[in-house]
Design an enzyme around this catalytic site. Structure first.
Site, mmCIF file in Angstrom:
data_model
loop_
_atom_site.group_PDB
_atom_site.id
_atom_site.type_symbol
_atom_site.label_atom_id
_atom_site.label_comp_id
_atom_site.label_asym_id
_atom_site.label_seq_id
_atom_site.Cartn_x
_atom_site.Cartn_y
_atom_site.Cartn_z
ATOM 1 N N THR A 102 -7.869 28.519 24.408
ATOM 2 C CA THR A 102 -6.409 27.087 24.526
ATOM 3 C C THR A 102 -6.549 27.507 22.935
ATOM 4 O O THR A 102 -5.382 28.469 22.951
ATOM 5 C CB THR A 102 -6.765 25.470 24.368
ATOM 6 O OG1 THR A 102 -8.126 25.295 23.383
ATOM 7 C CG2 THR A 102 -7.360 25.764 26.757
ATOM 8 N N LYS A 115 -15.414 28.439 24.681
ATOM 9 C CA LYS A 115 -14.160 28.384 24.318
ATOM 10 C C LYS A 115 -13.932 26.738 23.285
ATOM 11 O O LYS A 115 -14.786 25.985 23.466
ATOM 12 C CB LYS A 115 -12.852 28.579 25.404
ATOM 13 C CG LYS A 115 -12.858 26.834 26.430
ATOM 14 C CD LYS A 115 -12.476 25.640 25.947
ATOM 15 C CE LYS A 115 -11.419 25.620 24.919
ATOM 16 N NZ LYS A 115 -10.789 24.359 25.358
ATOM 17 N N THR A 124 -15.620 20.378 22.063
ATOM 18 C CA THR A 124 -14.291 20.543 23.112
ATOM 19 C C THR A 124 -14.744 21.022 22.971
ATOM 20 O O THR A 124 -13.319 22.320 22.595
ATOM 21 C CB THR A 124 -12.968 20.196 22.221
ATOM 22 O OG1 THR A 124 -12.707 18.643 21.884
ATOM 23 C CG2 THR A 124 -11.651 20.321 23.520
ATOM 24 N N GLU A 157 -9.901 25.400 14.550
ATOM 25 C CA GLU A 157 -7.984 25.563 14.129
ATOM 26 C C GLU A 157 -8.117 25.556 12.300
ATOM 27 O O GLU A 157 -8.331 24.482 11.850
ATOM 28 C CB GLU A 157 -7.895 24.540 14.180
ATOM 29 C CG GLU A 157 -7.929 24.025 16.022
ATOM 30 C CD GLU A 157 -7.133 23.436 17.133
ATOM 31 O OE1 GLU A 157 -7.821 23.479 18.626
ATOM 32 O OE2 GLU A 157 -7.058 22.170 15.981
ATOM 33 N N ASN A 207 -2.136 21.656 14.586
ATOM 34 C CA ASN A 207 -2.069 19.986 15.498
ATOM 35 C C ASN A 207 -1.125 18.941 15.852
ATOM 36 O O ASN A 207 -0.667 18.189 16.645
ATOM 37 C CB ASN A 207 -3.628 19.441 14.822
ATOM 38 C CG ASN A 207 -4.476 19.847 15.442
ATOM 39 O OD1 ASN A 207 -4.719 19.975 16.934
ATOM 40 N ND2 ASN A 207 -5.265 20.350 15.737
ATOM 41 N N SER A 259 4.438 21.016 21.773
ATOM 42 C CA SER A 259 5.784 21.778 22.188
ATOM 43 C C SER A 259 6.004 23.196 22.557
ATOM 44 O O SER A 259 4.342 23.387 21.747
ATOM 45 C CB SER A 259 6.658 20.822 20.756
ATOM 46 O OG SER A 259 6.146 21.382 19.878
#
Lengths: 420, 420
Positions: free
Chosen positions: B167, B193, B204, B292, B415, B420
């Site tokens: 992702t 992942k 996650t 991230e 994040n 969008s």
């Protein structure tokens, strides 16, 4: 002469003006620059209270609590009449935490110096230190500044008092209320500080509340414990708990004479309770509004939980989720992250009844997206500064409201380089 | 033709190369672009396994778990011989979570289509979905892509397989090990992942591990539950728990014949256990290395706790503290924030014995800063990419190690604008 308050940017969520603070009979305050802050800004607060002042306090649950917090816990045990207070001394810049026996000795020397100055027993002097952890506190600077501070004590220096305890705060925090006890008006003033390391049990915050009412220490303590749960313990900025958190309530008994209050459940206290809670929520909101890097103020209400405590657990799980907080920063109505946070809270949820609304607009009901959901009004709400989430988890009647702010680049900027 | 992998920046902590993955007898994989990702990148993985394959799995503890997770839990109950597997289908882009009865039906249609294709019972097909929460899943796109995927099945397409489940990941994650069971060599391959919403119980994350060994389902399940605790449940990126976390282990039994293993404590399993743990730690580290916005990989070891569980609780409290993580981002050896985090973990600490070192350099011992502490070597260590914290809390022998990354502007960028 102390350095002027910096002209660095103030939080966009700050109140427009500092409140007009009345005097509290029996309380005088003064602040100065003792030289702890290299910038030369004010960093030391002294409060003198009338000899009959009763005291109550709640403190951090951290197992690495600061030396001043440990002193206050001990001093609060007081004598047979409950805790009494005549002095309060607070410094910013250094937390006097994880400073070993030297930290304890620094507290003792400070407290004794204040007790000498105010001619009271050391156990009537309360103290706090906020700032960097693990650095020896130069108590000599504090003690040297005390005589001039005493000279400067005044009943109206609340703005200076609020400024003296600031660390990364961008504005001084204060609130005032009046209440009636048995038809007689009393006044409540409070100041607080805090901006990062803000999370229940408690926030990284200091808050001091003063009233001229006549209330015994045990009643004050009960009042504080009830009020903290719905105010300072219902806010979070970054989920970190400080080693120095302190909330204290002082009643000087130097105001107008009112009917005696003996117990917490005395009906004459009802208005005072309501006004005290309102003032503490106001001070707590100001801390969130000064959350490090905050650009949005977020109110999260959870209904339908098994108990009020379960509702609060769920609400705080939403409020502490970095993914929720960054979505708010990005003005993104990403309600899926609310679902994620509800799921990880570990409290009962009926996923077939789960309902979510943002800014009063229903998004999901009965466990799924509402047919024909139009994001337009929600997207508009997300662009504002005041954001509202409402979640119903469909189990029972437990309810809670908590407050937080968004997680932005500003938070990273402030905290990646705090010590340098 | 699917869109090429993007040329957007890869995490600075990524491994230099994708590992050279051997074939696993009894496993074929294929990936394609089913049109779920608007970018046209690959978003669908199909794995076909030999008919005798045994299966085990551990899943998120979220109370708002995805429809695929609920399916897998049910399918894992298997028949009298334990859980068996022949198919695995995973899509990225959409999490099929909080999608109500429509989400359940989508899972059923996908699983039935795969079962038809592989000529097996639906209960032998496992599935997962990862991506945005709360958006209906277009299972028609997935089902339409299946026949061509089946055509493309190959024993060596591990790179594509790892890419299909990404992702916000910036690099595909895989690892391989060999182990001996009773002197016979077996192979273990794994892909994973995960990048945000990473936190124990679980991250996650999705992770799938395949071996050609012959191991019964109950032994596989016990292996997985032991291994997950010291690998995937010992990492955190942002403290958020996903609704889709899944870790599955499949044993095809199609490799070389080895002595039969009947129980978890069979000594013949010792090497396999060690290699499986090593592989899972490798996959878990890769997730953290793709955290991230991560720029630093942080290893936190806590010793001297009351129990191993207490040590892990303290280590995770340090690892999830935004103030600790931003200090690491700022290359600031702010060990005071470690003291703060230790204090808020709620576990026993002897503050008079607390010891902290960073990068192997002792900073504090016996509850205070070491006399003559020189920050120079620690500051140098903080400038590196691999950061080590060691904390001794001075109570007993409990120990644990956890891994996390720093909290940077990159996390906010990713994040605040994910949808969008």
């Amino acid at each position: 002469m102390c350095a002027k308050p910096s002209s660095s940017p103030v939080s966009p969520l700050a109140p427009k003006t500092f409140p007009d603070m009345p005097e509290i009979p029996g309380v005088r305050v003064a602040a100065t620059c003792a030289g702890l802050k290299k910038s030369g800004k004010i960093d030391l607060l002294l409060v003198e209270m009338a000899p009959e002042t009763c005291a109550a306090g709640v403190f951090t649950r951290s197992l690495t609590a600061s030396a001043p917090v440990r002193w206050c816990r001990k001093a609060l045990k007081g004598g047979p009449g409950g805790a009494q207070a005549q002095g309060l001394v607070v410094n910013s810049e250094n937390a006097n935490t994880f400073t070993g026996p030297a930290g304890e000795q620094a507290v003792e020397r400070i407290v004794e110096a204040v007790a000498d100055l105010l001619s009271c027993r050391p156990s009537r002097v309360f103290t706090a230190s906020t700032g960097v952890i693990g650095k020896p506190l130069d108590d000599g600077k504090i003690i040297a500044a005390l005589p001039a501070l005493q000279e400067a004590l005044a009943p109206d220096a609340w703005d200076m008092a609020a400024r003296a305890i600031m660390t990364t705060d961008t504005f001084p925090k204060a609130a005032t209320r009046t209440a009636e006890i048995g038809g007689v008006q009393v006044t409540i003033n409070g100041i607080s500080k805090g901006s990062g390391m803000i999370h229940p049990d408690m926030a990284t915050m200091l808050a001091y509340v003063f009233t001229d009412a006549t209330l015994p220490a045990d009643v004050l303590q009960e009042l504080l414990e009830v009020v903290v749960d719905k105010s300072f313990n219902a806010i979070t900025v970054d989920s970190d708990t400080s080693t120095s958190d302190s909330l204290m309530l002082f009643a000087t008994g130097a105001g107008k004479s009112h009917p005696q209050v003996r117990a917490f459940d005395d009906a004459a206290l009802d208005d005072f309770k309501a006004q005290l809670l309102d003032l503490c929520i106001d001070l707590a909101h100001q801390i969130v509004r000064d959350g490090e890097g905050a650009t949005k103020f977020l109110t999260i209400t959870v209904d339908g939980a098994e108990t009020d405590a379960a509702a609060k657990r769920i609400a705080l799980t939403i409020a502490t989720s970095p993914l929720v907080k960054t979505a708010v920063a990005g003005e993104d109505a990403n309600w899926g992250r609310i679902v994620m946070a509800v799921g990880k809270a570990g409290q009962q949820v009926d996923t077939d009844k789960l309902a979510i609304s943002i800014g009063g607009v229903a998004i999901a009901e009965d466990g799924g997206l509402l047919p024909g959901y139009d994001e337009t009004p929600v997207a508009l709400h997300m662009k504002g500064q005041e954001i509202d989430f409402h979640v119903d988890v469909g189990i029972a009647d437990g309810t809670a409201t908590v407050w937080t702010c968004d997680l932005t680049h500003g938070y990273i900027e402030i905290n990646a380089d705090y010590r340098s």
